[in-house]
Each structure stands twice: as C-alpha cells, then as structure tokens.
Design a protein around this motif. Sequence first.
Motif, PDB file in Angstrom:
ATOM      1  N   ALA A  75       0.841  -1.201   0.000  1.00  0.00           N
ATOM      2  CA  ALA A  75       0.000   0.000   0.000  1.00  0.00           C
ATOM      3  C   ALA A  75       0.874   1.248   0.000  1.00  0.00           C
ATOM      4  O   ALA A  75       0.583   2.217  -0.713  1.00  0.00           O
ATOM      5  CB  ALA A  75      -0.926  -0.004   1.215  1.00  0.00           C
ATOM      6  N   LEU A  76       1.955   1.227   0.766  1.00  0.00           N
ATOM      7  CA  LEU A  76       2.874   2.366   0.806  1.00  0.00           C
ATOM      8  C   LEU A  76       3.545   2.576  -0.553  1.00  0.00           C
ATOM      9  O   LEU A  76       3.647   3.715  -1.023  1.00  0.00           O
ATOM     10  CB  LEU A  76       3.932   2.142   1.888  1.00  0.00           C
ATOM     11  CG  LEU A  76       4.845   3.311   2.208  1.00  0.00           C
ATOM     12  CD1 LEU A  76       4.055   4.460   2.813  1.00  0.00           C
ATOM     13  CD2 LEU A  76       5.940   2.877   3.157  1.00  0.00           C
ATOM     14  N   ALA A 131      -0.061   5.433   6.024  1.00  0.00           N
ATOM     15  CA  ALA A 131       0.492   4.114   5.720  1.00  0.00           C
ATOM     16  C   ALA A 131       1.922   3.990   6.233  1.00  0.00           C
ATOM     17  O   ALA A 131       2.317   2.946   6.760  1.00  0.00           O
ATOM     18  CB  ALA A 131       0.438   3.860   4.216  1.00  0.00           C
ATOM     19  N   ARG A 160       0.957   4.086  -2.912  1.00  0.00           N
ATOM     20  CA  ARG A 160       0.703   5.497  -2.577  1.00  0.00           C
ATOM     21  C   ARG A 160       1.828   6.378  -3.127  1.00  0.00           C
ATOM     22  O   ARG A 160       1.575   7.464  -3.640  1.00  0.00           O
ATOM     23  CB  ARG A 160       0.581   5.693  -1.068  1.00  0.00           C
ATOM     24  CG  ARG A 160      -0.680   5.169  -0.471  1.00  0.00           C
ATOM     25  CD  ARG A 160      -1.801   6.145  -0.656  1.00  0.00           C
ATOM     26  NE  ARG A 160      -3.057   5.535  -0.223  1.00  0.00           N
ATOM     27  CZ  ARG A 160      -4.215   5.775  -0.786  1.00  0.00           C
ATOM     28  NH1 ARG A 160      -4.309   6.618  -1.784  1.00  0.00           N
ATOM     29  NH2 ARG A 160      -5.303   5.189  -0.363  1.00  0.00           N
ATOM     30  N   ARG A 171       1.424   6.668  -6.869  1.00  0.00           N
ATOM     31  CA  ARG A 171       0.309   7.556  -7.199  1.00  0.00           C
ATOM     32  C   ARG A 171       0.701   9.013  -6.978  1.00  0.00           C
ATOM     33  O   ARG A 171       0.318   9.891  -7.747  1.00  0.00           O
ATOM     34  CB  ARG A 171      -0.915   7.210  -6.358  1.00  0.00           C
ATOM     35  CG  ARG A 171      -2.121   8.037  -6.749  1.00  0.00           C
ATOM     36  CD  ARG A 171      -3.413   7.484  -6.199  1.00  0.00           C
ATOM     37  NE  ARG A 171      -4.521   8.221  -6.791  1.00  0.00           N
ATOM     38  CZ  ARG A 171      -5.360   8.968  -6.101  1.00  0.00           C
ATOM     39  NH1 ARG A 171      -5.246   9.056  -4.786  1.00  0.00           N
ATOM     40  NH2 ARG A 171      -6.337   9.612  -6.708  1.00  0.00           N
ATOM     41  N   GLN A 172       1.485   9.278  -5.938  1.00  0.00           N
ATOM     42  CA  GLN A 172       1.924  10.650  -5.663  1.00  0.00           C
ATOM     43  C   GLN A 172       2.781  11.180  -6.812  1.00  0.00           C
ATOM     44  O   GLN A 172       2.636  12.334  -7.213  1.00  0.00           O
ATOM     45  CB  GLN A 172       2.692  10.697  -4.340  1.00  0.00           C
ATOM     46  CG  GLN A 172       2.824  12.050  -3.743  1.00  0.00           C
ATOM     47  CD  GLN A 172       1.515  12.575  -3.167  1.00  0.00           C
ATOM     48  OE1 GLN A 172       0.458  11.987  -3.254  1.00  0.00           O
ATOM     49  NE2 GLN A 172       1.595  13.746  -2.568  1.00  0.00           N
ATOM     50  N   GLU A 228      -6.603  15.625  -4.833  1.00  0.00           N
ATOM     51  CA  GLU A 228      -6.147  14.238  -4.783  1.00  0.00           C
ATOM     52  C   GLU A 228      -4.705  14.142  -4.298  1.00  0.00           C
ATOM     53  O   GLU A 228      -4.338  13.207  -3.592  1.00  0.00           O
ATOM     54  CB  GLU A 228      -6.281  13.583  -6.163  1.00  0.00           C
ATOM     55  CG  GLU A 228      -7.711  13.281  -6.554  1.00  0.00           C
ATOM     56  CD  GLU A 228      -8.387  12.285  -5.623  1.00  0.00           C
ATOM     57  OE1 GLU A 228      -7.751  11.283  -5.237  1.00  0.00           O
ATOM     58  OE2 GLU A 228      -9.553  12.523  -5.278  1.00  0.00           O
ATOM     59  N   ASN A 262      -3.872  12.028  -1.072  1.00  0.00           N
ATOM     60  CA  ASN A 262      -2.926  10.926  -1.183  1.00  0.00           C
ATOM     61  C   ASN A 262      -1.721  11.137  -0.258  1.00  0.00           C
ATOM     62  O   ASN A 262      -1.194  10.178   0.298  1.00  0.00           O
ATOM     63  CB  ASN A 262      -2.471  10.762  -2.636  1.00  0.00           C
ATOM     64  CG  ASN A 262      -1.753   9.462  -2.856  1.00  0.00           C
ATOM     65  OD1 ASN A 262      -2.340   8.403  -2.715  1.00  0.00           O
ATOM     66  ND2 ASN A 262      -0.478   9.549  -3.196  1.00  0.00           N
ATOM     67  N   PHE A 281      -6.594   3.196  -6.866  1.00  0.00           N
ATOM     68  CA  PHE A 281      -5.834   2.605  -5.771  1.00  0.00           C
ATOM     69  C   PHE A 281      -6.404   1.265  -5.333  1.00  0.00           C
ATOM     70  O   PHE A 281      -5.668   0.316  -5.094  1.00  0.00           O
ATOM     71  CB  PHE A 281      -5.765   3.579  -4.587  1.00  0.00           C
ATOM     72  CG  PHE A 281      -4.890   3.088  -3.482  1.00  0.00           C
ATOM     73  CD1 PHE A 281      -3.520   3.169  -3.584  1.00  0.00           C
ATOM     74  CD2 PHE A 281      -5.437   2.519  -2.349  1.00  0.00           C
ATOM     75  CE1 PHE A 281      -2.699   2.694  -2.577  1.00  0.00           C
ATOM     76  CE2 PHE A 281      -4.629   2.047  -1.337  1.00  0.00           C
ATOM     77  CZ  PHE A 281      -3.255   2.130  -1.452  1.00  0.00           C
ATOM     78  N   LEU A 295      -2.799  10.069   3.197  1.00  0.00           N
ATOM     79  CA  LEU A 295      -2.903   8.611   3.273  1.00  0.00           C
ATOM     80  C   LEU A 295      -1.534   7.941   3.201  1.00  0.00           C
ATOM     81  O   LEU A 295      -1.315   6.894   3.809  1.00  0.00           O
ATOM     82  CB  LEU A 295      -3.829   8.096   2.172  1.00  0.00           C
ATOM     83  CG  LEU A 295      -5.299   8.490   2.348  1.00  0.00           C
ATOM     84  CD1 LEU A 295      -6.113   8.116   1.126  1.00  0.00           C
ATOM     85  CD2 LEU A 295      -5.876   7.869   3.598  1.00  0.00           C
ATOM     86  N   TYR A 296      -0.588   8.546   2.479  1.00  0.00           N
ATOM     87  CA  TYR A 296       0.776   8.036   2.441  1.00  0.00           C
ATOM     88  C   TYR A 296       1.414   8.142   3.835  1.00  0.00           C
ATOM     89  O   TYR A 296       2.065   7.209   4.305  1.00  0.00           O
ATOM     90  CB  TYR A 296       1.619   8.801   1.416  1.00  0.00           C
ATOM     91  CG  TYR A 296       3.066   8.363   1.387  1.00  0.00           C
ATOM     92  CD1 TYR A 296       3.456   7.290   0.599  1.00  0.00           C
ATOM     93  CD2 TYR A 296       4.030   9.008   2.156  1.00  0.00           C
ATOM     94  CE1 TYR A 296       4.775   6.867   0.574  1.00  0.00           C
ATOM     95  CE2 TYR A 296       5.343   8.588   2.135  1.00  0.00           C
ATOM     96  CZ  TYR A 296       5.709   7.529   1.344  1.00  0.00           C
ATOM     97  OH  TYR A 296       7.019   7.105   1.335  1.00  0.00           O
TER      98      TYR A 296
END
Length: 155
Positions: free
Chosen positions: A36-37, A135, A40, A43-44, A124, A128, A66, A131-132
């Motif tokens: 997940a990390l 995580a 993320r 995505r960043q 976003e 994100n 995601f 959320l990063y």
Amino acid sequence: MVPCIGRRNDGYVELDNRSGPSRGAPRDDGDFKARALMLRASRQVMLASNIANTDTPGYNATDINFRDALQSAMEAQVPLAGTNASHLSGASFQMSTAALAEFSLPAQSSLDGNSVDMDRERGEFARNAILYQLASAMLDDEAKEFKLASSDPRR
C-alpha cells in the motif's frame, strides 16, 4: 476452524471463521502495508506529473485506481529464485506503474486538449499525501512493535 482477518471493499477489517480449500491463504499484514505504501508513492508521483504538465497542450492526465491496484498487487506473487533446496520460498512485488495507470476523464474539456483539472489534482495530491503518511506511520508502528517484542523483557 481458525479465525482469519479479512479486508472488505470499504477498507474495514472483519473476522472470517471459514476454512477449507475454497478459502485462500491469509494475507501477510506487513506485506499489505508495504505494498500500500509503494502504491501510494507511485500515485503521488503520477499526480505530481499531472500538476507539472497542467500547461502542456494535448497532455492527458493519468491516475491510479488505488483499490484495484492494491488488489492486483496482493494477488501478484512473483516467486523468488532459490539457489539451494533448503531455502524458504518467498514472493516479491514487482509491478510497473505504467501497467496501473489510467487516463483521467476531465470534468471540462479545454481548447488545447489538456485534460488536467488543477482543482481535482491538488485535492487528490493532498488526500494521497495524508494517506501516504498514515500508511508510513502504520508500517513504522509495526516495526517498533517487532523491535519491542524482540527486546529483553527485563529492561
């Protein structure tokens, strides 16, 4: 029957008491957090690229779904090469970010063909980033728990 923890689509955790061949092996929670990390972070980078290309004519904004990306990452198991028969088998996560990328649909078309919506991208990007950090903190907490568990209890 051994209870296993499973993840629902909405992100919550539930207890599952099913067992047998129809049920897959339980997922390694540390592996889930690490993947997940990684997703993320990917995505960043993609969102930052969209923001950087906001004035580029004809640029199509990309993003990662995601939930779908994490699901495919958890299902993708690439076996590691063993050099000795006594080595334990393992798996590593190797997936290209380009394979996960999808074009974002613009809320409003532009004359130059650029599909970047700055309001959406900034929102976003901030979401994100939070959320990063979450995580990352969860993975760090897990490492601290392992360190504490392996330390001398008399200290």
